[in-house]
Design a protein around this motif. Structure first.
Motif, PDB file in Angstrom:
ATOM      1  N   ASP A 167     -27.009 -37.507  -9.621  1.00 43.14           N
ATOM      2  CA  ASP A 167     -28.060 -38.455  -9.263  1.00 43.14           C
ATOM      3  C   ASP A 167     -28.597 -38.105  -7.879  1.00 43.14           C
ATOM      4  O   ASP A 167     -27.820 -37.938  -6.925  1.00 43.14           O
ATOM      5  CB  ASP A 167     -27.510 -39.874  -9.272  1.00 43.14           C
ATOM      6  CG  ASP A 167     -27.041 -40.290 -10.654  1.00 43.14           C
ATOM      7  OD1 ASP A 167     -27.888 -40.466 -11.541  1.00 43.14           O
ATOM      8  OD2 ASP A 167     -25.809 -40.418 -10.845  1.00 43.14           O
ATOM      9  N   ILE A 168     -29.912 -37.996  -7.769  1.00 48.41           N
ATOM     10  CA  ILE A 168     -30.549 -37.634  -6.506  1.00 48.41           C
ATOM     11  C   ILE A 168     -31.763 -38.528  -6.279  1.00 48.41           C
ATOM     12  O   ILE A 168     -32.157 -39.301  -7.162  1.00 48.41           O
ATOM     13  CB  ILE A 168     -31.000 -36.159  -6.494  1.00 48.41           C
ATOM     14  CG1 ILE A 168     -32.044 -35.912  -7.593  1.00 48.41           C
ATOM     15  CG2 ILE A 168     -29.809 -35.221  -6.649  1.00 48.41           C
ATOM     16  CD1 ILE A 168     -32.740 -34.566  -7.510  1.00 48.41           C
ATOM     17  N   PHE A 169     -32.364 -38.399  -5.113  1.00 49.57           N
ATOM     18  CA  PHE A 169     -33.610 -39.106  -4.804  1.00 49.57           C
ATOM     19  C   PHE A 169     -34.729 -38.079  -4.665  1.00 49.57           C
ATOM     20  O   PHE A 169     -34.519 -36.981  -4.127  1.00 49.57           O
ATOM     21  CB  PHE A 169     -33.464 -39.915  -3.516  1.00 49.57           C
ATOM     22  CG  PHE A 169     -32.541 -41.090  -3.663  1.00 49.57           C
ATOM     23  CD1 PHE A 169     -33.030 -42.318  -4.073  1.00 49.57           C
ATOM     24  CD2 PHE A 169     -31.180 -40.953  -3.417  1.00 49.57           C
ATOM     25  CE1 PHE A 169     -32.178 -43.403  -4.218  1.00 49.57           C
ATOM     26  CE2 PHE A 169     -30.322 -42.030  -3.570  1.00 49.57           C
ATOM     27  CZ  PHE A 169     -30.815 -43.263  -3.975  1.00 49.57           C
ATOM     28  N   VAL A 170     -35.913 -38.437  -5.157  1.00 44.95           N
ATOM     29  CA  VAL A 170     -37.071 -37.551  -5.060  1.00 44.95           C
ATOM     30  C   VAL A 170     -38.274 -38.343  -4.565  1.00 44.95           C
ATOM     31  O   VAL A 170     -38.342 -39.569  -4.719  1.00 44.95           O
ATOM     32  CB  VAL A 170     -37.413 -36.882  -6.411  1.00 44.95           C
ATOM     33  CG1 VAL A 170     -36.286 -35.974  -6.873  1.00 44.95           C
ATOM     34  CG2 VAL A 170     -37.742 -37.932  -7.476  1.00 44.95           C
ATOM     35  N   CYS A 171     -39.219 -37.607  -3.987  1.00 42.56           N
ATOM     36  CA  CYS A 171     -40.424 -38.262  -3.475  1.00 42.56           C
ATOM     37  C   CYS A 171     -41.640 -37.374  -3.690  1.00 42.56           C
ATOM     38  O   CYS A 171     -41.519 -36.171  -3.951  1.00 42.56           O
ATOM     39  CB  CYS A 171     -40.283 -38.584  -1.992  1.00 42.56           C
ATOM     40  SG  CYS A 171     -40.217 -37.112  -0.935  1.00 42.56           S
ATOM     41  N   ILE A 251     -39.300 -30.713  -9.983  1.00 42.28           N
ATOM     42  CA  ILE A 251     -38.888 -30.184  -8.678  1.00 42.28           C
ATOM     43  C   ILE A 251     -39.333 -28.731  -8.523  1.00 42.28           C
ATOM     44  O   ILE A 251     -39.888 -28.336  -7.486  1.00 42.28           O
ATOM     45  CB  ILE A 251     -37.360 -30.311  -8.506  1.00 42.28           C
ATOM     46  CG1 ILE A 251     -36.952 -31.789  -8.473  1.00 42.28           C
ATOM     47  CG2 ILE A 251     -36.896 -29.604  -7.236  1.00 42.28           C
ATOM     48  CD1 ILE A 251     -35.455 -32.027  -8.526  1.00 42.28           C
ATOM     49  N   ASN A 252     -39.097 -27.931  -9.564  1.00 43.43           N
ATOM     50  CA  ASN A 252     -39.457 -26.505  -9.506  1.00 43.43           C
ATOM     51  C   ASN A 252     -40.954 -26.297  -9.330  1.00 43.43           C
ATOM     52  O   ASN A 252     -41.391 -25.343  -8.672  1.00 43.43           O
ATOM     53  CB  ASN A 252     -38.982 -25.797 -10.774  1.00 43.43           C
ATOM     54  CG  ASN A 252     -37.465 -25.694 -10.853  1.00 43.43           C
ATOM     55  OD1 ASN A 252     -36.771 -25.863  -9.853  1.00 43.43           O
ATOM     56  ND2 ASN A 252     -36.939 -25.428 -12.042  1.00 43.43           N
ATOM     57  N   LYS A 253     -41.757 -27.185  -9.900  1.00 43.29           N
ATOM     58  CA  LYS A 253     -43.212 -27.062  -9.805  1.00 43.29           C
ATOM     59  C   LYS A 253     -43.762 -27.698  -8.525  1.00 43.29           C
ATOM     60  O   LYS A 253     -44.976 -27.633  -8.273  1.00 43.29           O
ATOM     61  CB  LYS A 253     -43.876 -27.702 -11.023  1.00 43.29           C
ATOM     62  CG  LYS A 253     -43.642 -26.926 -12.316  1.00 43.29           C
ATOM     63  CD  LYS A 253     -44.298 -27.636 -13.507  1.00 43.29           C
ATOM     64  CE  LYS A 253     -44.082 -26.844 -14.790  1.00 43.29           C
ATOM     65  NZ  LYS A 253     -44.665 -27.541 -15.963  1.00 43.29           N
ATOM     66  N   GLY A 254     -42.886 -28.306  -7.736  1.00 46.70           N
ATOM     67  CA  GLY A 254     -43.326 -28.921  -6.492  1.00 46.70           C
ATOM     68  C   GLY A 254     -44.043 -30.245  -6.676  1.00 46.70           C
ATOM     69  O   GLY A 254     -44.695 -30.738  -5.746  1.00 46.70           O
ATOM     70  N   ILE A 255     -43.934 -30.817  -7.866  1.00 43.17           N
ATOM     71  CA  ILE A 255     -44.588 -32.109  -8.117  1.00 43.17           C
ATOM     72  C   ILE A 255     -43.895 -33.197  -7.311  1.00 43.17           C
ATOM     73  O   ILE A 255     -44.536 -34.105  -6.779  1.00 43.17           O
ATOM     74  CB  ILE A 255     -44.565 -32.432  -9.627  1.00 43.17           C
ATOM     75  CG1 ILE A 255     -45.332 -31.364 -10.409  1.00 43.17           C
ATOM     76  CG2 ILE A 255     -45.132 -33.823  -9.897  1.00 43.17           C
ATOM     77  CD1 ILE A 255     -45.208 -31.477 -11.910  1.00 43.17           C
ATOM     78  N   VAL A 256     -42.559 -33.112  -7.254  1.00 41.57           N
ATOM     79  CA  VAL A 256     -41.764 -33.998  -6.395  1.00 41.57           C
ATOM     80  C   VAL A 256     -40.771 -33.123  -5.634  1.00 41.57           C
ATOM     81  O   VAL A 256     -40.500 -31.976  -6.011  1.00 41.57           O
ATOM     82  CB  VAL A 256     -40.998 -35.083  -7.201  1.00 41.57           C
ATOM     83  CG1 VAL A 256     -41.959 -36.021  -7.908  1.00 41.57           C
ATOM     84  CG2 VAL A 256     -40.026 -34.455  -8.199  1.00 41.57           C
ATOM     85  N   SER A 257     -40.229 -33.675  -4.574  1.00 41.07           N
ATOM     86  CA  SER A 257     -39.247 -32.948  -3.771  1.00 41.07           C
ATOM     87  C   SER A 257     -37.965 -33.761  -3.677  1.00 41.07           C
ATOM     88  O   SER A 257     -37.989 -35.000  -3.623  1.00 41.07           O
ATOM     89  CB  SER A 257     -39.788 -32.685  -2.363  1.00 41.07           C
ATOM     90  OG  SER A 257     -40.974 -31.931  -2.417  1.00 41.07           O
ATOM     91  N   GLU A 258     -36.847 -33.050  -3.619  1.00 39.39           N
ATOM     92  CA  GLU A 258     -35.559 -33.733  -3.504  1.00 39.39           C
ATOM     93  C   GLU A 258     -35.344 -34.215  -2.065  1.00 39.39           C
ATOM     94  O   GLU A 258     -35.534 -33.452  -1.104  1.00 39.39           O
ATOM     95  CB  GLU A 258     -34.416 -32.811  -3.914  1.00 39.39           C
ATOM     96  CG  GLU A 258     -33.060 -33.479  -3.825  1.00 39.39           C
ATOM     97  CD  GLU A 258     -31.906 -32.601  -4.278  1.00 39.39           C
ATOM     98  OE1 GLU A 258     -30.744 -33.021  -4.119  1.00 39.39           O
ATOM     99  OE2 GLU A 258     -32.161 -31.477  -4.782  1.00 39.39           O
TER     100      GLU A 258
END
Length: 296
Positions: A167-171, A251-258
Motif C-alpha cells: 500500500d502506497i500513496f500517490v499524487c 506510475i510508469n507513465k507519470g500520470i501519478v507519482s508515488e
C-alpha cells in the motif's frame, strides 16, 4: 449376497431379454443365479413378475408396471454415473468464485482465461463484494472459494496466500512539491486524502497501521473503486492510498507519482480462502493448484 439394486438390474435385463438364458449371458451370470435372483425379488415383493412359458419369459401386468419404474430408475442412475465421470474429468461442472473488482481485474483475469481454455465446459459464477461480504457468501455456500485481501482472521477458513502487495500513496501534478523528501504520516494528514470505503479490508489494514503510529486519518474522499482512487489523484483532488502493484501503469507513465513516506506500510497478501470443514470441488481444487503453482 445380491444387493437390492442388483436384483432390479437382473429383473430389468430379464424383462428386456424375455429369456433367463439370454439375460444370464448379458449379465455374465449363470442361468440358475438369474432364476434364483428373480425368485428372491418375487418373494420379497410377494408378487409374480414373470410368466414362464415354452415360448419365453414374459412380464406379468404387475411386472410391466415395476419394469417401467425400475428401468427408468436404472437409466437415471447410469446418467448420474456418466455425469460424475464428466465432473471427474472436468468436462462439466461449475466454479463459483467470490472476488472484488480490483483483484479480479489486476490479478485474477489471466487465471480465469487459462482455466477456461483448459476446461472450456466448466462454467464460471463470479460474485463481487468486499472481503467481509465475500466471506459471508462463502459460509452460505454461494461460492466455492474467495480470492481476497489478507490478513483475514477467521478460524473457520483455510487461507492460501498467493502474492505480496504494498500500500502506497500517490499524487498528481499539483502535489508533486511534496516528493522531494519522505513525508511523515502527521504531515501527510494535512493534505486532502483519498481512501477506499471504510468496509474495505485493505483500507482497514492501512488505517490500523497508521493509527498504531498515533495518527488518525480523516479522508476527504472515500471511494468504492481502486481505479477511481487513481483517477481522483490524477486530477489533483488529493493524495490517494492505492495498491502499488495495481497502480504501476499509472506510475510508469507519470500520470501519478508515488509519495514516499518515512515509514513504509508493511506488505500484505492476496490469496484464496475456503471453508476448513468443506472439501473443495474438483474444479475449485484444480483452479487453486493452477494459481498456487504460478506464485510459489
Amino acid at each position: 449376497m445380491v444387493s437390492k439394486l442388483d436384483l432390479y438390474k437382473i429383473f430389468c435385463q430379464v424383462g428386456e431379454s424375455k429369456s433367463f438364458s439370454q439375460a444370464a449371458k448379458a449379465l455374465y451370470m449363470t442361468q440358475p443365479a438369474v432364476s434364483q435372483s428373480i425368485m428372491q425379488l418375487e418373494r420379497e415383493l410377494d408378487i409374480r413378475l414373470f410368466h414362464r412359458t415354452p415360448q419365453g419369459t414374459f412380464l406379468t401386468d404387475e411386472g410391466k408396471v415395476l419394469f417401467e419404474y425400475a428401468n427408468s430408475a436404472l437409466n437415471l442412475l447410469n446418467v448420474g454415473q456418466e455425469k460424475m465421470i464428466e465432473f471427474k474429468n472436468l468436462t462439466a461442472g461449475e466454479l463459483k468464485i467470490g472476488v472484488g473488482d480490483t483483484i479480479s481485474r489486476y490479478f485474477l483475469l489471466p487465471y480465469l482465461e487459462r482455466f477456461h481454455n483448459r476446461y472450456p465446459n466448466v462454467k464460471f459464477k463470479i460474485e463481487n463484494g468486499t472481503t467481509s461480504e465475500l466471506c459471508t457468501f462463502l459460509k452460505a455456500g454461494e461460492v466455492d472459494i474467495v480470492v481476497c485481501n489478507f490478513p483475514l482472521a477467521d478460524s473457520a477458513l483455510t487461507l492460501k496466500p498467493f502474492i505480496d502487495v504494498h500500500d502506497i500513496f500517490v499524487c498528481g501534478e499539483k502535489y508533486r512539491h511534496i516528493l522531494t523528501n519522505p513525508i511523515s504520516y502527521e504531515e501527510l494528514m494535512k493534505y486532502p486524502l483519498i481512501f477506499l470505503e471504510p468496509k474495505s479490508n485493505s483500507r482497514q489494514y492501512v488505517e490500523k497501521f497508521i493509527l498504531s503510529k498515533g495518527v488518525q486519518i480523516e479522508p476527504e474522499f472515500e471511494l468504492g473503486s481502486h481505479d477511481l482512487l487513481l483517477e481522483f489523484a490524477k486530477i489533483n483532488l488529493g493524495i490517494a492510498c492505492v495498491t502499488k502493484e495495481f497502480s504501476q501503469d499509472y506510475i510508469n507513465k507519470g500520470i501519478v507519482s508515488e509519495v514516499k513516506t518515512k515509514e513504509a506500510i508493511p506488505k500484505r497478501e492476496i490469496g484464496v480462502c475456503y471453508l476448513e470443514s468443506v472439501p473443495l470441488s474438483l474444479a475449485a481444487t484444480r483452479f487453486v493448484e493452477m494459481v498456487e503453482s504460478d506464485n510459489r
